[in-house]
Design an enzyme around this catalytic site. Structure first.
Site, PDB file in Angstrom:
ATOM      1  N   ARG A   1       4.601  16.666 -12.569  1.00 29.05           N
ATOM      2  CA  ARG A   1       5.355  17.054 -11.556  1.00 29.05           C
ATOM      3  C   ARG A   1       6.920  17.387 -12.133  1.00 29.05           C
ATOM      4  O   ARG A   1       7.451  16.729 -12.948  1.00 29.05           O
ATOM      5  CB  ARG A   1       5.522  16.148 -10.499  1.00 29.05           C
ATOM      6  CG  ARG A   1       3.894  15.678  -9.910  1.00 29.05           C
ATOM      7  CD  ARG A   1       3.779  14.883  -8.896  1.00 29.05           C
ATOM      8  NE  ARG A   1       4.819  15.400  -7.657  1.00 29.05           N
ATOM      9  CZ  ARG A   1       4.274  16.160  -6.720  1.00 29.05           C
ATOM     10  NH1 ARG A   1       2.906  16.569  -6.930  1.00 29.05           N
ATOM     11  NH2 ARG A   1       4.871  16.679  -5.824  1.00 29.05           N
TER      12      ARG A   1
ATOM     13  N   ILE B   1      -0.557  19.199 -14.792  1.00 23.48           N
ATOM     14  CA  ILE B   1       0.094  18.983 -16.166  1.00 23.48           C
ATOM     15  C   ILE B   1       1.673  18.085 -15.790  1.00 23.48           C
ATOM     16  O   ILE B   1       2.482  18.134 -16.372  1.00 23.48           O
ATOM     17  CB  ILE B   1       0.701  20.181 -16.883  1.00 23.48           C
ATOM     18  CG1 ILE B   1       1.413  21.125 -15.888  1.00 23.48           C
ATOM     19  CG2 ILE B   1      -0.641  20.817 -17.386  1.00 23.48           C
ATOM     20  CD1 ILE B   1       2.000  22.335 -16.606  1.00 23.48           C
TER      21      ILE B   1
ATOM     22  N   HIS C   1     -12.121 -18.771  -8.996  1.00 22.42           N
ATOM     23  CA  HIS C   1     -13.451 -18.435  -9.549  1.00 22.42           C
ATOM     24  C   HIS C   1     -14.533 -18.142  -8.355  1.00 22.42           C
ATOM     25  O   HIS C   1     -14.660 -18.919  -7.391  1.00 22.42           O
ATOM     26  CB  HIS C   1     -14.113 -19.413 -10.399  1.00 22.42           C
ATOM     27  CG  HIS C   1     -15.365 -19.229 -10.922  1.00 22.42           C
ATOM     28  ND1 HIS C   1     -15.603 -18.523 -11.919  1.00 22.42           N
ATOM     29  CD2 HIS C   1     -16.914 -19.749 -10.706  1.00 22.42           C
ATOM     30  CE1 HIS C   1     -17.139 -18.199 -12.367  1.00 22.42           C
ATOM     31  NE2 HIS C   1     -17.560 -19.138 -11.547  1.00 22.42           N
TER      32      HIS C   1
ATOM     33  N   THR D   1       5.715  13.625  -0.454  1.00 20.22           N
ATOM     34  CA  THR D   1       4.578  13.925  -1.163  1.00 20.22           C
ATOM     35  C   THR D   1       3.689  12.759  -1.339  1.00 20.22           C
ATOM     36  O   THR D   1       2.333  13.132  -1.242  1.00 20.22           O
ATOM     37  CB  THR D   1       4.995  14.179  -2.652  1.00 20.22           C
ATOM     38  OG1 THR D   1       5.895  15.265  -2.795  1.00 20.22           O
ATOM     39  CG2 THR D   1       3.694  14.319  -3.501  1.00 20.22           C
TER      40      THR D   1
ATOM     41  N   GLY E   1      -4.932  15.808 -18.765  1.00 20.80           N
ATOM     42  CA  GLY E   1      -5.602  14.586 -19.071  1.00 20.80           C
ATOM     43  C   GLY E   1      -4.696  13.211 -18.367  1.00 20.80           C
ATOM     44  O   GLY E   1      -4.935  12.294 -19.061  1.00 20.80           O
TER      45      GLY E   1
END
Length: 461
Positions: free
Chosen positions: A266, A264, A438, A45, A179
């Site tokens: 797996r 929603i 930096h 997958t 979500g």
């Protein structure tokens, strides 16, 4: 692909995704004769239908946003359109390059690859295409599939990430059910490609597994990007016709769009694979193991998405290596779930490792937890990138840092140091003394730890 000279092996691995191929590679490296059984393609997958293709789409989305926002940086560029054939071709090239590399790696280690649908038929046997492959040890790594809700059919304009990844057009509008990570990543892509997007999430926040302050920051960023979302209201039903999908929530609210993505989560891919028949303990489709990933039956082990916990490719990968080393008697340290880094590749990105503030308070008591937020507004590179966000540190009072949570463009690249900090149980003073280059965003971690160690240089306090 390597042909098998026989059917008896030291280790038989069922599933060639992140967990399975990692176990096979490490076991072969340790001198074992390994058979790797895969019904589809090596890489599973993650490589073909998950992590890699979605991140390719997200990069294309980032490029689209860069063109649109070029004027901010004095670059006059015009955004014309998204060529989905071109995007999909780029995505396929990325996948194919990695796939060829993985096939070469497997071949070079002399791992026997068996193509076909395998089923566990004995404590040490997997059957494929009528042929039995016997192993002194068997590793189950059959992965996961895109879940849907009972009665919610995946067809036509209602799809999972599997179909969404192959779309040859940009939808004008999309409703995303869920979500979490997958839902937010697709929302981010489609919005950048020009779609109107609405996320439906039944819980009170987007990315509900993250620290609440991070979830709220993502919601603010999505509002700014005009990504719509409806929280705390459960899905009820959907109908579809020639005009699109029509979604109704339990509150009675309705939403219309061209397509709906069901995101929603797996589910474990374990049905009809013979696991229960061999006495393996299961819970809602997941394979139960001890903390060393042994199933409790014969020499059968399990790794990756079929084992309860975080469903992440790098978790499966680490577990695959762990089990191979465990079998060979190297006695590796068990993997601590909370120490696994997590990234949501939306814009802005979210990266976290360790405990959220809430989880830390549950574990150590509210009075024994300290937190610190460091705003990226004070970071030079973040200013250059025109990104907003913050780093949140969670520590045990007078003790080590137990959680690092970040939101902002590109913060996924910072989670490596966050992982070292949490897993090595570093104290703020340990990290504050390290020098960060930096201007980098990495420097924001250094500044956050300076502040947590009681010597903030750029904080206004």
């Amino acid at each position: 692909m390597a042909e098998t000279a026989g059917t008896d092996f030291d280790i038989v691995v069922l599933g060639g995704g992140s967990g399975g191929y990692a176990a096979a590679l490490r076991a072969a490296q340790l001198g074992q004769n390994v058979a790797l059984i895969e019904a589809d393609k090596l890489g599973g997958t993650c490589l073909h239908y998950g992590c890699v293709p979605t991140k390719a789409l997200l990069h294309a989305a980032e490029v689209a946003e860069s063109v649109r926002e070029g004027h901010q940086f004095g670059v006059n560029a015009t955004f014309n359109s998204i060529d989905m054939d071109g995007v999909n071709s780029y995505k396929a090239n990325v996948i194919n390059g990695l796939y060829k590399g993985l096939q070469g790696l497997i071949k070079s280690r002399k791992i026997t690859v068996v193509e076909g649908y395998g089923k566990l038929v004995g404590p040490n046997s997997v059957e494929v295409n009528g042929q039995r492959y016997n192993g002194k040890h068997v590793i189950l790594a059959t992965g996961s599939y895109s879940r849907t809700l009972p009665g919610l059919a995946i067809e036509g304009r209602v799809m999972t990430s599997d179909q969404a990844l192959t779309l040859d057009y940009v939808p004008k509008s999309a409703i995303i059910l869920g979500g979490g990570v997958i839902g937010c990543e697709f929302a981010s892509v489609w919005r950048s490609f020009g779609a109107d997007v609405t996320i439906i999430e039944g819980l009170p926040h987007l990315v509900p597994n993250e620290d609440e302050s991070i979830s709220k920051a993502l919601e603010r960023a999505f509002r700014k990007r005009k990504i719509n979302f409806n929280l705390g209201d459960l899905f009820s039903s959907v109908t579809q016709d020639d005009n699109g999908v029509h979604v109704t929530l339990q509150s009675g609210k309705t939403f219309d769009a061209e397509i709906m993505l069901v995101a929603i989560g797996r589910g474990p891919r374990t049905a009809d694979l013979g696991y229960e028949e061999q006495g393996i303990r299961m819970d809602r489709g997941f394979v139960l193991t001890d903390d060393r990933l042994h199933t409790g039956v014969a020499n059968i082990w399990a790794v990756g998405d079929i084992v309860p916990g975080l469903q992440l490719a790098h978790r499966g990968f680490a577990q695959g290596i762990y089990v191979a080393e465990q079998i060979l008697g190297l006695n590796p340290a068990p993997i601590v779930e909370s120490g696994i880094p997590r990234v949501t590749y939306s814009e802005p990105e979210i990266a976290s490792v360790g405990l959220t503030e809430k989880k830390a308070q549950e574990e150590f008591g509210a009075d024994n937890v300290e937190t610190l937020d460091y705003n990226l507004a004070g970071n030079g590179k973040s200013k250059i990138l025109a990104t907003q966000g913050f780093i949140k540190l969670v520590r045990q009072k007078d003790g080590p840092v137990v959680g690092v949570h970040m939101i902002g463009s590109r913060v996924g690249e910072l989670v490596g140091e966050g992982q070292l900090i949490v897993n090595w149980e570093a104290y703020p003073e340990d990290v504050a003394s390290l020098i960060h280059a930096h201007p980098t965003q990495n420097e924001a971690l250094g500044e956050a730890f300076l502040a947590l160690a009681g010597k903030p240089l750029h904080a206004h306090n």
